[in-house]
Design an enzyme around this catalytic site. Structure first.
Site, mmCIF file in Angstrom:
data_model
loop_
_atom_site.group_PDB
_atom_site.id
_atom_site.type_symbol
_atom_site.label_atom_id
_atom_site.label_comp_id
_atom_site.label_asym_id
_atom_site.label_seq_id
_atom_site.Cartn_x
_atom_site.Cartn_y
_atom_site.Cartn_z
ATOM 1 N N TYR A 27 0.836 -1.208 0.000
ATOM 2 C CA TYR A 27 0.000 0.000 0.000
ATOM 3 C C TYR A 27 0.871 1.259 0.000
ATOM 4 O O TYR A 27 1.812 1.389 0.775
ATOM 5 C CB TYR A 27 -0.931 0.036 1.221
ATOM 6 C CG TYR A 27 -1.738 1.324 1.274
ATOM 7 C CD1 TYR A 27 -2.734 1.565 0.352
ATOM 8 C CD2 TYR A 27 -1.440 2.315 2.208
ATOM 9 C CE1 TYR A 27 -3.449 2.752 0.366
ATOM 10 C CE2 TYR A 27 -2.151 3.513 2.235
ATOM 11 C CZ TYR A 27 -3.157 3.714 1.304
ATOM 12 O OH TYR A 27 -3.856 4.907 1.304
ATOM 13 N N GLY A 63 -6.592 4.953 -0.616
ATOM 14 C CA GLY A 63 -7.925 5.039 -0.048
ATOM 15 C C GLY A 63 -8.822 3.936 -0.560
ATOM 16 O O GLY A 63 -8.460 2.748 -0.527
ATOM 17 N N HIS A 109 -5.646 15.898 -5.307
ATOM 18 C CA HIS A 109 -5.978 16.248 -3.932
ATOM 19 C C HIS A 109 -5.809 17.743 -3.652
ATOM 20 O O HIS A 109 -6.263 18.230 -2.616
ATOM 21 C CB HIS A 109 -5.119 15.443 -2.960
ATOM 22 C CG HIS A 109 -5.518 13.999 -2.841
ATOM 23 N ND1 HIS A 109 -5.858 13.222 -3.927
ATOM 24 C CD2 HIS A 109 -5.624 13.175 -1.751
ATOM 25 C CE1 HIS A 109 -6.154 11.997 -3.514
ATOM 26 N NE2 HIS A 109 -6.026 11.947 -2.197
#
Length: 513
Positions: free
Chosen positions: A54, A61, A84
């Site tokens: 990850y 997410g 973002h």
């Protein structure tokens, strides 16, 4: 210029303020550079493996289930920053953005994020050049980090978006980097995520609010003492033996501050001058140390939380000393959000009790011989009637700002992030509350000093006299006929905001807590 050296073990509140507000220079220690390189070696090794990790070789997410091939990983990291950087609304203040960047650099330097040393060095270079990314008011839910604010900062490191130069002019970030000889960063595995995933914005605002509130609590002890004097109250309730039997630390500190300001006063204790002699002062006067002291104790707890957070490495995933890269929930802002909300509550109550003392000074039925509204010729002159209206409006706003943000979780990211802290929102409203509290204390100072000067024939304490003289020297006028009041109030606000009230009395009282 003062230099702040960032190592692997966190930072201090003093260093945050030095960088954020005084533009101290930032350097990475040799230890930090070594830790950055070691952690990056672990990330590079994991990136070369076929198994997904990850943040290194997956999406983020709710999209974390997709494995990302090596050919797309640079694009993935750039894209997370660009997508973002979705803030909206007014620009956030320069000191907040600098604190935000410095605190993210603190976590990078811990060696727990896996970014290359040059990424951290570029962030230090941007701070040292006085380049401040344009960050917007809205975009953080205080969980998975202050995502949008940090993304706008990361965008600047990439040479994209807008930033403010050291001259205060907003320009394309790429142009500002080039003008200062700074190469934009080409992000690699894990680095985009590591730049976004922290509680740095809310923590920076907490650190600065604590510094501001410490000054304001000392200022409020002084104005409470001045109001007690102006109302011919008694200082006997401030005796240390009374506060020793209810040993809350902040209460004792506030009582001691007030007692030292009132030392040598010729105004205190004149109860018998009234047609209806008093046995006790009103709560807003008599209980000033209890209210301010409870607030001081809340500040002390908030400092404990801030210090823990300043010593933390907040990211997800993190590189552990044994070489593992593990996901976690340390980015959740609840610890910081709670104390931000606590501080908004105590600031509102401190403002509320200060306003009650001001109102008492202006009411001829409760002021024990002072003219109505402290007017020169009541009826022809309105005196400070509307100054108290302004103060009351600020208090009312403070009560609204005291409504907790941290209980207002709103799920996001397709319910992956289904409980968030709203810590950024708590910090933003606290920042407004601190500004308002400064103005409220300034109005009490303005009223109390005028009231003391109207007690002709009675001699104020030497510390009170010093405060009055310094305020008058700052251009804030004393008693007299009505005049344009807003400039006087603005000057009193600056006097309190810059710490000049505390500085005026301490040569007489000694250092106040």
């Amino acid at each position: 210029m003062h230099t702040v050296v960032v190592g692997t073990s966190g930072t201090t509140a003093e260093d945050v303020i030095a960088v954020a507000r005084r533009h101290a220079r930032v350097e990475l220690s040799a230890e930090a550079l070594a830790a950055l390189a070691a952690a990056r070696g672990i990330v590079d090794a994991l990136a070369a493996k076929p198994e997904p990790v990850y943040g290194v070789s997956t999406g983020f997410g709710a999209l974390a289930s997709r494995h990302i091939g090596q050919d797309l990983r640079g694009r993935l990291q750039r894209n997370i920053v660009r997508s973002h950087a979705a803030g909206m609304g007014p620009r956030v203040e320069r000191d907040v953005v600098r604190a935000l960047m410095f605190l993210r650099l603190k976590t990078l330097a811990s060696g727990r994020t896996g970014v290359r040393p040059q990424v951290a060095q570029t962030m230090a270079d941007v701070l040292n050049a006085g380049i401040t990314p344009v960050v917007h008011e809205f975009g953080s839910l205080g969980c998975s980090g202050d995502l949008a604010p940090l993304s706008h900062c990361a965008l600047t490191l990439m040479g994209e978006g807008d930033a403010e130069g050291p001259d205060g002019v907003v320009a394309p970030a790429g142009e500002l980097l080039a003008a200062h000889g700074i190469e934009p960063v080409e992000l690699r595995e894990k680095e985009g995520l590591a730049l976004l995933n922290g509680t740095d914005g809310m923590l920076g605002m907490l650190v600065m609010a604590l510094a501001d509130l410490h000054r304001l609590y000392t200022s409020a002890d002084i104005t409470a003492a001045l109001s007690l004097e102006a109302l011919l109250g008694t200082d006997k309730v401030l005796a240390p033996e009374l506060h020793a039997i209810r040993p809350h630390p902040g209460q004792g500190v506030s009582a001691d501050n007030m007692l030292r300001v009132l030392a040598g006063s010729g105004l205190t204790g004149h109860f018998q001058q009234d047609e209806a002699p008093r046995v006790q002062d009103a709560y807003s006067v008599r209980c000033a140390p209890q209210v301010a002291g409870a607030g001081r104790d809340t500040l002390a707890y908030a400092r404990v939380v801030a210090d823990r957070e300043l010593a933390s490495a907040v990211d997800n995933p993190v590189v552990l000393p044994d070489g593992r890269v593990e996901s976690n929930g340390n980015f959740h802002g609840a610890p910081v959000a709670y104390v931000l909300d606590f501080l908004a509550i105590v600031a509102a109550d401190l403002g509320s009790i200060a306003e009650r003392r001001t109102d008492r000074l202006l009411d001829k039925n409760r002021s024990h011989g002072l003219p109505p509204f402290l007017a020169d010729d009541a009826g022809v002159d309105s005196g400070l009637m509307i100054a108290q209206y302004t103060q009351a409006a600020l208090v009312s706003e403070m009560k609204r700002l005291a409504t907790p943000a941290s209980v207002d979780s709103i799920p996001s990211s397709a319910m992956q992030e289904d409980h968030v802290s709203m810590g950024w929102s708590a910090a933003r409203k606290l920042r407004t509350a601190v500004d308002n509290l400064t103005r409220i204390i300034a109005v009490e100072l303005y009223a109390a000093t005028r009231a003391i000067e109207l007690r002709r024939g009675l001699t104020p304490a030497p510390a009170s006299r010093a405060a009055i003289d310094a305020l008058r020297a700052a251009g804030v006028q004393g008693p007299g006929p009505d005049r344009f009041l807003a400039p006087d109030l603005a000057a009193a606000d600056v006097f309190v905001r810059e710490g000049r009230l505390v500085a005026a009395v301490e040569p007489v009282t000694g250092p106040l807590a």
